[in-house]
Design a protein around this motif. Structure first.
Motif, PDB file in Angstrom:
ATOM      1  N   ALA A 185       0.809  -1.222   0.000  1.00 12.44           N
ATOM      2  CA  ALA A 185       0.000   0.000   0.000  1.00 12.44           C
ATOM      3  C   ALA A 185       0.843   1.273   0.000  1.00 12.44           C
ATOM      4  O   ALA A 185       0.296   2.363   0.079  1.00 12.44           O
ATOM      5  CB  ALA A 185      -0.917  -0.004   1.220  1.00 12.44           C
ATOM      6  N   LEU A 186       2.174   1.139  -0.116  1.00 10.93           N
ATOM      7  CA  LEU A 186       3.058   2.302  -0.013  1.00 10.93           C
ATOM      8  C   LEU A 186       3.690   2.630  -1.366  1.00 10.93           C
ATOM      9  O   LEU A 186       3.849   1.747  -2.214  1.00 10.93           O
ATOM     10  CB  LEU A 186       4.162   2.018   1.010  1.00 10.93           C
ATOM     11  CG  LEU A 186       3.699   1.535   2.389  1.00 10.93           C
ATOM     12  CD1 LEU A 186       4.909   1.195   3.244  1.00 10.93           C
ATOM     13  CD2 LEU A 186       2.839   2.602   3.070  1.00 10.93           C
ATOM     14  N   ASP A 187       4.078   3.886  -1.552  1.00  6.15           N
ATOM     15  CA  ASP A 187       4.765   4.238  -2.797  1.00  6.15           C
ATOM     16  C   ASP A 187       6.183   3.696  -2.749  1.00  6.15           C
ATOM     17  O   ASP A 187       6.686   3.286  -1.702  1.00  6.15           O
ATOM     18  CB  ASP A 187       4.745   5.750  -3.032  1.00  6.15           C
ATOM     19  CG  ASP A 187       5.526   6.528  -1.983  1.00  6.15           C
ATOM     20  OD1 ASP A 187       6.719   6.261  -1.817  1.00  6.15           O
ATOM     21  OD2 ASP A 187       4.934   7.406  -1.325  1.00  6.15           O
ATOM     22  N   VAL A 188       6.848   3.675  -3.910  1.00  3.82           N
ATOM     23  CA  VAL A 188       8.125   2.967  -4.028  1.00  3.82           C
ATOM     24  C   VAL A 188       9.206   3.552  -3.130  1.00  3.82           C
ATOM     25  O   VAL A 188      10.078   2.822  -2.634  1.00  3.82           O
ATOM     26  CB  VAL A 188       8.594   2.938  -5.500  1.00  3.82           C
ATOM     27  CG1 VAL A 188       7.682   2.063  -6.330  1.00  3.82           C
ATOM     28  CG2 VAL A 188       8.655   4.346  -6.087  1.00  3.82           C
ATOM     29  N   THR A 189       9.187   4.875  -2.914  1.00  2.00           N
ATOM     30  CA  THR A 189      10.198   5.496  -2.064  1.00  2.00           C
ATOM     31  C   THR A 189      10.034   5.050  -0.613  1.00  2.00           C
ATOM     32  O   THR A 189      11.007   4.655   0.046  1.00  2.00           O
ATOM     33  CB  THR A 189      10.102   7.030  -2.144  1.00  2.00           C
ATOM     34  OG1 THR A 189      10.255   7.428  -3.506  1.00  2.00           O
ATOM     35  CG2 THR A 189      11.176   7.679  -1.296  1.00  2.00           C
ATOM     36  N   ILE A 190       8.805   5.089  -0.111  1.00  2.00           N
ATOM     37  CA  ILE A 190       8.538   4.651   1.258  1.00  2.00           C
ATOM     38  C   ILE A 190       8.761   3.151   1.377  1.00  2.00           C
ATOM     39  O   ILE A 190       9.259   2.660   2.396  1.00  2.00           O
ATOM     40  CB  ILE A 190       7.102   5.021   1.674  1.00  2.00           C
ATOM     41  CG1 ILE A 190       6.887   6.539   1.544  1.00  2.00           C
ATOM     42  CG2 ILE A 190       6.830   4.580   3.098  1.00  2.00           C
ATOM     43  CD1 ILE A 190       7.840   7.377   2.359  1.00  2.00           C
ATOM     44  N   GLN A 191       8.403   2.400   0.321  1.00  2.00           N
ATOM     45  CA  GLN A 191       8.628   0.958   0.324  1.00  2.00           C
ATOM     46  C   GLN A 191      10.104   0.634   0.561  1.00  2.00           C
ATOM     47  O   GLN A 191      10.448  -0.214   1.386  1.00  2.00           O
ATOM     48  CB  GLN A 191       8.184   0.358  -1.007  1.00  2.00           C
ATOM     49  CG  GLN A 191       8.372  -1.155  -1.105  1.00  2.00           C
ATOM     50  CD  GLN A 191       8.066  -1.675  -2.492  1.00  2.00           C
ATOM     51  OE1 GLN A 191       8.927  -1.644  -3.374  1.00  2.00           O
ATOM     52  NE2 GLN A 191       6.858  -2.145  -2.698  1.00  2.00           N
ATOM     53  N   ALA A 192      10.982   1.331  -0.153  1.00  2.00           N
ATOM     54  CA  ALA A 192      12.422   1.100   0.006  1.00  2.00           C
ATOM     55  C   ALA A 192      12.870   1.416   1.429  1.00  2.00           C
ATOM     56  O   ALA A 192      13.694   0.699   2.007  1.00  2.00           O
ATOM     57  CB  ALA A 192      13.197   1.944  -1.002  1.00  2.00           C
ATOM     58  N   GLN A 193      12.324   2.469   2.024  1.00  2.00           N
ATOM     59  CA  GLN A 193      12.679   2.828   3.397  1.00  2.00           C
ATOM     60  C   GLN A 193      12.234   1.754   4.385  1.00  2.00           C
ATOM     61  O   GLN A 193      12.979   1.410   5.313  1.00  2.00           O
ATOM     62  CB  GLN A 193      12.047   4.174   3.759  1.00  2.00           C
ATOM     63  CG  GLN A 193      12.599   5.351   2.977  1.00  2.00           C
ATOM     64  CD  GLN A 193      11.861   6.644   3.288  1.00  2.00           C
ATOM     65  OE1 GLN A 193      10.968   6.677   4.137  1.00  2.00           O
ATOM     66  NE2 GLN A 193      12.224   7.718   2.601  1.00  2.00           N
ATOM     67  N   ILE A 194      11.033   1.222   4.191  1.00  2.00           N
ATOM     68  CA  ILE A 194      10.518   0.183   5.089  1.00  2.00           C
ATOM     69  C   ILE A 194      11.344  -1.087   4.974  1.00  2.00           C
ATOM     70  O   ILE A 194      11.665  -1.737   5.982  1.00  2.00           O
ATOM     71  CB  ILE A 194       9.034  -0.108   4.784  1.00  2.00           C
ATOM     72  CG1 ILE A 194       8.167   1.120   5.104  1.00  2.00           C
ATOM     73  CG2 ILE A 194       8.549  -1.322   5.569  1.00  2.00           C
ATOM     74  CD1 ILE A 194       8.167   1.535   6.562  1.00  2.00           C
ATOM     75  N   LEU A 195      11.737  -1.460   3.756  1.00  2.00           N
ATOM     76  CA  LEU A 195      12.556  -2.657   3.565  1.00  2.00           C
ATOM     77  C   LEU A 195      13.917  -2.499   4.234  1.00  2.00           C
ATOM     78  O   LEU A 195      14.416  -3.427   4.883  1.00  2.00           O
ATOM     79  CB  LEU A 195      12.728  -2.957   2.071  1.00  2.00           C
ATOM     80  CG  LEU A 195      11.465  -3.335   1.307  1.00  2.00           C
ATOM     81  CD1 LEU A 195      11.787  -3.565  -0.170  1.00  2.00           C
ATOM     82  CD2 LEU A 195      10.812  -4.589   1.898  1.00  2.00           C
ATOM     83  N   GLU A 196      14.519  -1.333   4.079  1.00  2.00           N
ATOM     84  CA  GLU A 196      15.805  -1.071   4.730  1.00  2.00           C
ATOM     85  C   GLU A 196      15.655  -1.111   6.245  1.00  2.00           C
ATOM     86  O   GLU A 196      16.530  -1.624   6.957  1.00  2.00           O
ATOM     87  CB  GLU A 196      16.355   0.287   4.288  1.00  2.00           C
ATOM     88  CG  GLU A 196      16.900   0.316   2.875  1.00  2.00           C
ATOM     89  CD  GLU A 196      18.117  -0.575   2.701  1.00  2.00           C
ATOM     90  OE1 GLU A 196      18.826  -0.830   3.699  1.00  2.00           O
ATOM     91  OE2 GLU A 196      18.363  -1.026   1.568  1.00  2.00           O
ATOM     92  N   LEU A 197      14.539  -0.579   6.740  1.00  2.00           N
ATOM     93  CA  LEU A 197      14.273  -0.597   8.178  1.00  2.00           C
ATOM     94  C   LEU A 197      14.182  -2.031   8.695  1.00  2.00           C
ATOM     95  O   LEU A 197      14.784  -2.371   9.726  1.00  2.00           O
ATOM     96  CB  LEU A 197      12.976   0.155   8.469  1.00  2.00           C
ATOM     97  CG  LEU A 197      12.428   0.036   9.897  1.00  2.00           C
ATOM     98  CD1 LEU A 197      13.386   0.675  10.890  1.00  2.00           C
ATOM     99  CD2 LEU A 197      11.053   0.694   9.988  1.00  2.00           C
ATOM    100  N   MET A 198      13.450  -2.877   7.975  1.00  2.00           N
ATOM    101  CA  MET A 198      13.281  -4.257   8.424  1.00  2.00           C
ATOM    102  C   MET A 198      14.606  -5.014   8.406  1.00  2.00           C
ATOM    103  O   MET A 198      14.909  -5.787   9.322  1.00  2.00           O
ATOM    104  CB  MET A 198      12.237  -4.961   7.557  1.00  2.00           C
ATOM    105  CG  MET A 198      10.826  -4.417   7.739  1.00  2.00           C
ATOM    106  SD  MET A 198       9.581  -5.300   6.784  1.00  2.00           S
ATOM    107  CE  MET A 198       9.634  -6.900   7.603  1.00  2.00           C
ATOM    108  N   LYS A 199      15.418  -4.792   7.380  1.00  2.00           N
ATOM    109  CA  LYS A 199      16.726  -5.441   7.324  1.00  2.00           C
ATOM    110  C   LYS A 199      17.612  -4.984   8.483  1.00  2.00           C
ATOM    111  O   LYS A 199      18.306  -5.793   9.116  1.00  2.00           O
ATOM    112  CB  LYS A 199      17.409  -5.125   5.992  1.00  2.00           C
ATOM    113  CG  LYS A 199      16.850  -5.872   4.797  1.00  2.00           C
ATOM    114  CD  LYS A 199      17.550  -5.459   3.520  1.00  2.00           C
ATOM    115  CE  LYS A 199      19.021  -5.783   3.544  1.00  2.00           C
ATOM    116  NZ  LYS A 199      19.695  -5.409   2.270  1.00  2.00           N
ATOM    117  N   ASP A 200      17.575  -3.681   8.761  1.00  2.00           N
ATOM    118  CA  ASP A 200      18.392  -3.124   9.837  1.00  2.00           C
ATOM    119  C   ASP A 200      17.943  -3.661  11.193  1.00  2.00           C
ATOM    120  O   ASP A 200      18.777  -4.056  12.032  1.00  2.00           O
ATOM    121  CB  ASP A 200      18.300  -1.597   9.809  1.00  2.00           C
ATOM    122  CG  ASP A 200      19.196  -0.944  10.853  1.00  2.00           C
ATOM    123  OD1 ASP A 200      20.412  -1.211  10.834  1.00  2.00           O
ATOM    124  OD2 ASP A 200      18.674  -0.179  11.688  1.00  2.00           O
TER     125      ASP A 200
END
Length: 352
Positions: A185-200
Motif C-alpha cells: 500500500a506504499l509508494d516505491v520510495t517509502i517501500q524502500a525505506q521500510i525494507l531497509e528498516l526491516m533489514k536493519d
C-alpha cells in the motif's frame, strides 16, 4: 542452522456453498533462526492463508485443518487453545499486515496501542511501558517520538503508520516476524525505506522473518531463501541465489519474466497466460499444466512429485524427471535478472 519454525504437510480447506476450497494442499517449509524466508506467488496462491495458519487465525468453523503439523521453537501449535495462542501471538510471533490503517485502532493513540502489547506480554509498569514505547518509535525511525506517542493514526502518513505497526509487532521482541505484503500500500520510495528498516532491525535484534509478497524485486532485496507457491502448494523452493540464477519451474520462470523494467529496456512485458485453477474443482495432474507452454501429457494425468536439485533446492515439476525433454527458460528470465542486478547492485542477493 537451528529450525525456528517447521511446517509439515499442512492442508487447509474452507467450506463454501459451492463446495470445499482446497486453499492449502500439503505445504511443507521451515524457517531458521535469524533468516528471512520469502513466500511468493500470485493472489490466491495460499500465501496469506499459510501465515494465518501459523498464527492460528483461520476462521472457524468454516476453516478446516485437514492434516499437518506446525512446530514453533519446539512446540506444536496445532491443537493449542485460544488462550495458549494469545500468549504466543505478539510475544513469540509478531505479524505485520498489508494495510496499516486497518491494522491500527483509529480511536486510540498510537502510544497506547504499543503499551497495550507491553502490558499484556511484558507486565511492565506504566512508566516503563511508556519509555519502551518511545524507544520503539525511535527505533523504527519516527521523529519526535515523545510527541508522536500521543497522536492518533490519522495524524501519520502511510509510511509512518506502517512504522508504527512494525513497532507494535516488535514490542515484545518476537523470535519470528511474519510480514504479509507490508509494503504493497506504499509508494516505491517509502517501500524502500521500510525494507531497509526491516533489514536493519533484523540485524540488530536477530528476528527471523517470513516475508509474503508477489514482488520479486522485494525478494531480491530481502530473502535468504524463497518458496514459490501456486494453487495452494509450494512448487519450488531454494536459496535466493538458486531461485534467481537457476530457476527450474515454469511458474517461477513466468513470475521472473513478468517483472516490469523501469528503464524501458526490458522489451514487451511478459505475462503468464490463463488464470489460476478453481480450488474447488482442481484439474487432474499438475495444477499449472493448463497455463504452461512446457506441459507434457503426463502433466494432465498425474501430479508431479517433489524433485531434489540440491540440498536446498526442490522443484515440483515433471520437467525434472530424467526422461523429460530439456526445457530452457525464456530469455526474458535472464533479462529481468540482469535488470535486478543493476537496480540493487550486483549480485541481487542479500548479504549472508
Amino acid at each position: 542452522m537451528d529450525k525456528l519454525l517447521e511446517v509439515k504437510d499442512l492442508a487447509i480447506s474452507f467450506k463454501t456453498r459451492e463446495g470445499e476450497v482446497q486453499a492449502i494442499r500439503g505445504v511443507s517449509f521451515h524457517v531458521d533462526k535469524g533468516e528471512t524466508l520469502a513466500i511468493v506467488g500470485e493472489s490466491g496462491s495460499g500465501k496469506s492463508v499459510t501465515s494465518q495458519a501459523v498464527m492460528q487465525l483461520i476462521p472457524q468453523p468454516h476453516g478446516i485443518y485437514k492434516r499437518g503439523e506446525i512446530w514453533f521453537d519446539g512446540q506444536q501449535l496445532l491443537g493449542k487453545t485460544e488462550k495458549q495462542m494469545q500468549r504466543i501471538r505478539g510475544k513469540e510471533i509478531g505479524m505485520i499486515f498489508q494495510d496499516p490503517m486497518t491494522s491500527l485502532n483509529p480511536t486510540m493513540k498510537v502510544g497506547k496501542q504499543i503499551t497495550e502489547v507491553l502490558h499484556a506480554h511484558e507486565k511492565m509498569s506504566r512508566q516503563a511501558a511508556y519509555r519502551r514505547a518511545v524507544e520503539l518509535l525511535d527505533l523504527v525511525g519516527i521523529p519526535a517520538p515523545e510527541q508522536r506517542f500521543h497522536q492518533f493514526p490519522h495524524e501519520f502518513s502511510g509510511g509512518m503508520r506502517q512504522r508504527v505497526v512494525i513497532a507494535i509487532a516488535l514490542a515484545a521482541n518476537p523470535k519470528l516476524l511474519i510480514a504479509d505484503e507490508p509494503t504493497t500500500a506504499l509508494d516505491v520510495t517509502i517501500q524502500a525505506q521500510i525494507l531497509e528498516l526491516m533489514k536493519d532491525l533484523q540485524q540488530k535484534i536477530g528476528t527471523a522473518i517470513i516475508f509474503i509478497t508477489h514482488d520479486l524485486g522485494v525478494v531480491a532485496k530481502m530473502a535468504d531463501r524463497v518458496a514459490v507457491m501456486y494453487a495452494g502448494q509450494i512448487v519450488e523452493t531454494g536459496t535466493a541465489e538458486e531461485i534467481f540464477y537457476d530457476p527450474r519451474h515454469p511458474y517461477t520462470w513466468g513470475l521472473l519474466a513478468s517483472m516490469p523494467s523501469l528503464d524501458g529496456q526490458g522489451g514487451k512485458l511478459a505475462s503468464i497466460p490463463g488464470t489460476p485453477p478453481d480450488l474447488i474443482r482442481l484439474p487432474k495432474g499438475d495444477a499449472f499444466a493448463l497455463r504452461s507452454a512446457y506441459a507434457m501429457k503426463i502433466d494432465y494425468k498425474e501430479e508431479p512429485p517433489l524433485y531434489r536439485v540440491s540440498d536446498t533446492h526442490f522443484v515440483k515439476s515433471w520437467l525434472m524427471h530424467p526422461h523429460a525433454p530439456a526445457a530452457i527458460p525464456p530469455e526474458a528470465v535472464a533479462r529481468k535478472r540482469r535488470h535486478l542486478e543493476e537496480v540493487y547492485d550486483h549480485p541481487v542477493l542479500v548479504e549472508s
